[in-house]
Design a protein around this motif. Structure first.
Motif, PDB file in Angstrom:
ATOM      1  N   ASN A  68       0.547  -1.743  -0.007  1.00 29.98           N
ATOM      2  CA  ASN A  68       0.097   0.057  -0.048  1.00 29.98           C
ATOM      3  C   ASN A  68       0.765   1.076  -0.366  1.00 29.98           C
ATOM      4  OD1 ASN A  68      -2.639   1.402  -0.133  1.00 29.98           O
ATOM      5  ND2 ASN A  68      -2.864   1.394   2.209  1.00 29.98           N
ATOM      6  N   ASP A  69       2.208   1.388  -1.097  1.00 30.19           N
ATOM      7  CA  ASP A  69       3.038   2.814  -0.627  1.00 30.19           C
ATOM      8  C   ASP A  69       2.422   3.400  -1.835  1.00 30.19           C
ATOM      9  OD1 ASP A  69       5.045   4.105  -0.715  1.00 30.19           O
ATOM     10  OD2 ASP A  69       6.019   2.961  -1.310  1.00 30.19           O
ATOM     11  N   VAL A  70       1.222   4.258  -1.356  1.00 29.83           N
ATOM     12  CA  VAL A  70       1.193   5.007  -2.436  1.00 29.83           C
ATOM     13  C   VAL A  70       2.104   5.597  -3.349  1.00 29.83           C
ATOM     14  CG1 VAL A  70      -0.975   6.946  -2.654  1.00 29.83           C
ATOM     15  CG2 VAL A  70      -1.637   4.960  -1.746  1.00 29.83           C
ATOM     16  N   ASP A  74       3.015   6.049  -7.719  1.00 28.37           N
ATOM     17  CA  ASP A  74       3.175   7.196  -7.996  1.00 28.37           C
ATOM     18  C   ASP A  74       4.248   7.709  -8.060  1.00 28.37           C
ATOM     19  OD1 ASP A  74       0.876   6.829  -7.757  1.00 28.37           O
ATOM     20  OD2 ASP A  74       0.353   9.137  -6.329  1.00 28.37           O
ATOM     21  N   ASN A  75       5.193   7.499  -7.756  1.00 26.97           N
ATOM     22  CA  ASN A  75       6.982   8.367  -8.950  1.00 26.97           C
ATOM     23  C   ASN A  75       6.954   7.080  -9.238  1.00 26.97           C
ATOM     24  OD1 ASN A  75       6.337  10.437  -6.643  1.00 26.97           O
ATOM     25  ND2 ASN A  75       7.613   9.637  -4.699  1.00 26.97           N
ATOM     26  N   TYR A  76       7.318   5.471  -8.836  1.00 30.90           N
ATOM     27  CA  TYR A  76       7.285   5.511  -9.865  1.00 30.90           C
ATOM     28  C   TYR A  76       6.708   5.253 -11.143  1.00 30.90           C
ATOM     29  CZ  TYR A  76       9.383   0.307 -11.615  1.00 30.90           C
ATOM     30  OH  TYR A  76       9.895  -0.137 -12.651  1.00 30.90           O
ATOM     31  N   MET A  77       5.633   5.123 -10.968  1.00 28.61           N
ATOM     32  CA  MET A  77       4.581   5.061 -12.172  1.00 28.61           C
ATOM     33  C   MET A  77       4.820   6.012 -13.352  1.00 28.61           C
ATOM     34  SD  MET A  77       3.713   2.110 -12.727  1.00 28.61           S
ATOM     35  CE  MET A  77       2.411   2.290 -13.768  1.00 28.61           C
ATOM     36  N   GLN A  78       5.699   7.392 -12.551  1.00 33.86           N
ATOM     37  CA  GLN A  78       5.112   8.781 -13.293  1.00 33.86           C
ATOM     38  C   GLN A  78       6.207   8.611 -13.878  1.00 33.86           C
ATOM     39  OE1 GLN A  78       3.235  11.873 -13.157  1.00 33.86           O
ATOM     40  NE2 GLN A  78       4.324  11.982 -15.016  1.00 33.86           N
ATOM     41  N   TYR A 101      -3.891   4.170  -9.679  1.00 31.58           N
ATOM     42  CA  TYR A 101      -3.159   5.832 -10.442  1.00 31.58           C
ATOM     43  C   TYR A 101      -3.295   6.052 -11.205  1.00 31.58           C
ATOM     44  CZ  TYR A 101       1.254   7.654 -13.186  1.00 31.58           C
ATOM     45  OH  TYR A 101       1.728   8.195 -13.750  1.00 31.58           O
ATOM     46  N   THR A 102      -3.782   6.833 -12.482  1.00 30.13           N
ATOM     47  CA  THR A 102      -4.043   6.711 -13.559  1.00 30.13           C
ATOM     48  C   THR A 102      -3.422   8.240 -14.177  1.00 30.13           C
ATOM     49  OG1 THR A 102      -5.783   6.887 -15.166  1.00 30.13           O
ATOM     50  CG2 THR A 102      -5.361   8.964 -13.051  1.00 30.13           C
ATOM     51  N   HIS A 103      -2.986   7.677 -15.288  1.00 29.23           N
ATOM     52  CA  HIS A 103      -1.970   8.664 -16.335  1.00 29.23           C
ATOM     53  C   HIS A 103      -2.787   8.669 -17.910  1.00 29.23           C
ATOM     54  CE1 HIS A 103       0.875  11.111 -18.071  1.00 29.23           C
ATOM     55  NE2 HIS A 103       1.080   9.926 -19.201  1.00 29.23           N
ATOM     56  N   ASP A 104      -3.034   9.659 -18.155  1.00 31.38           N
ATOM     57  CA  ASP A 104      -3.558  10.426 -19.359  1.00 31.38           C
ATOM     58  C   ASP A 104      -2.574  11.331 -20.095  1.00 31.38           C
ATOM     59  OD1 ASP A 104      -6.196   9.186 -19.104  1.00 31.38           O
ATOM     60  OD2 ASP A 104      -7.054  10.043 -18.143  1.00 31.38           O
ATOM     61  N   GLY A 105      -1.701  10.672 -21.329  1.00 30.22           N
ATOM     62  CA  GLY A 105      -0.446  11.636 -21.969  1.00 30.22           C
ATOM     63  C   GLY A 105      -0.789  11.509 -22.874  1.00 30.22           C
ATOM     64  N   ASN A 106      -0.504  11.968 -24.363  1.00 33.54           N
ATOM     65  CA  ASN A 106      -0.521  11.814 -25.514  1.00 33.54           C
ATOM     66  C   ASN A 106      -1.048  11.058 -25.935  1.00 33.54           C
ATOM     67  OD1 ASN A 106      -0.234  13.459 -28.280  1.00 33.54           O
ATOM     68  ND2 ASN A 106       2.063  13.091 -28.220  1.00 33.54           N
ATOM     69  N   GLY A 107      -2.019  11.183 -26.328  1.00 28.48           N
ATOM     70  CA  GLY A 107      -3.237  10.011 -27.190  1.00 28.48           C
ATOM     71  C   GLY A 107      -3.833  10.126 -28.343  1.00 28.48           C
ATOM     72  N   GLU A 108      -2.329  10.639 -29.681  1.00 24.01           N
ATOM     73  CA  GLU A 108      -2.622  10.859 -30.852  1.00 24.01           C
ATOM     74  C   GLU A 108      -3.237  10.031 -31.556  1.00 24.01           C
ATOM     75  OE1 GLU A 108       0.798  12.441 -34.421  1.00 24.01           O
ATOM     76  OE2 GLU A 108       0.852  13.467 -32.343  1.00 24.01           O
TER      77      GLU A 108
END
Length: 234
Positions: A68-70, A74-78, A101-108
């Motif tokens: 449960n290391d939130v 976050d730091n690792y997935m970033q 965790y969620t991330h939305d980047g360049n969805g070209e």
């Protein structure tokens, strides 16, 4: 009424244009073939790298989810999400269904050229990697890839291929025209002789040009003999 001439008037110019068009068609086919192979190779490599990356990430995510290391998650997935090939990245808790965790980047999306060369759809399929602890699925990693690197790569290949094709066409057109001008030079005196014959002059002052071509030699001989025969009859 002005009539536009779609084709050159001289024979050598027409041959040069026809040869250049044939060369252009061949170069275009070769360029498209190589561009398609490069695009498909790039796409397959990108997908394979994404799958390998998810397999590499899964053990680290497993430990952080289990503990449960939130913040660490976050730091690792970033760092993973900073990759330009990653369009979106999510970690979903299998038990509660919540987003860890969620991330939305360049969805070209894929460009029309990418779709034409690779046959992919506008949306990249979601890559899913389960996160398990002691055989129990505790989370899943979902990722989609961005088409931005593929679009840039294909556009670069198409631009370079187009420039090389245009340059090759220009050089081929020039060389073909110069060679044809050299090969067809003996025809000009024959045209002058024919023009003089049409005006009743059977002793033209134009000198016929010697040529290594058998056909040109036969034409020169036929014109000379015809001129001599007509002068004899007259």
């Amino acid at each position: 009424m002005i009539r536009l001439r779609l084709f050159p008037r001289s024979l050598r110019a027409r041959i040069a244009v026809a040869f250049s068009l044939l060369l252009l068609f061949t170069a275009a086919v070769v360029t498209i073939t190589f561009a398609r192979q490069a695009a498909q190779t790039h796409l397959a490599a990108q997908q394979q790298v994404a799958k390998n990356l998810m397999l590499f990430v899964e053990p680290a995510v497993r430990g952080m989810v289990a503990s449960n290391d939130v913040v660490g998650l976050d730091n690792y997935m970033q760092k993973i999400a900073d990759d330009p090939t990653v369009a979106s990245l999510r970690i979903v808790d299998e038990k509660g269904g919540s987003l860890l965790y969620t991330h939305d980047g360049n969805g070209e999306p894929a460009s029309w050229l990418s779709r034409l060369l690779t046959g992919v759809s506008t949306t990249e399929p979601i890559l899913v990697s389960p996160v398990t602890v002691n055989g129990e699925k505790i989370a899943r990693i979902e990722a989609t890839l961005s088409f931005a690197p593929l679009n840039r790569n294909i556009l670069h290949v198409a631009a370079v291929g187009g420039l090389l094709t245009v340059a090759s066409l220009a050089v081929a057109l020039l060389l073909t025209y110069l060679l044809l001008a050299r090969f067809t030079a003996p025809l000009r005196p024959l045209m002058e002789w024919a023009r003089e014959f049409a005006h009743g002059n059977w002793r033209p002052q134009v000198k016929l040009v010697e040529s290594g071509s058998r056909e040109i030699q036969q034409l020169n001989q036929a014109f000379a003999e015809g001129s001599a025969t007509m002068r004899h009859y007259i």
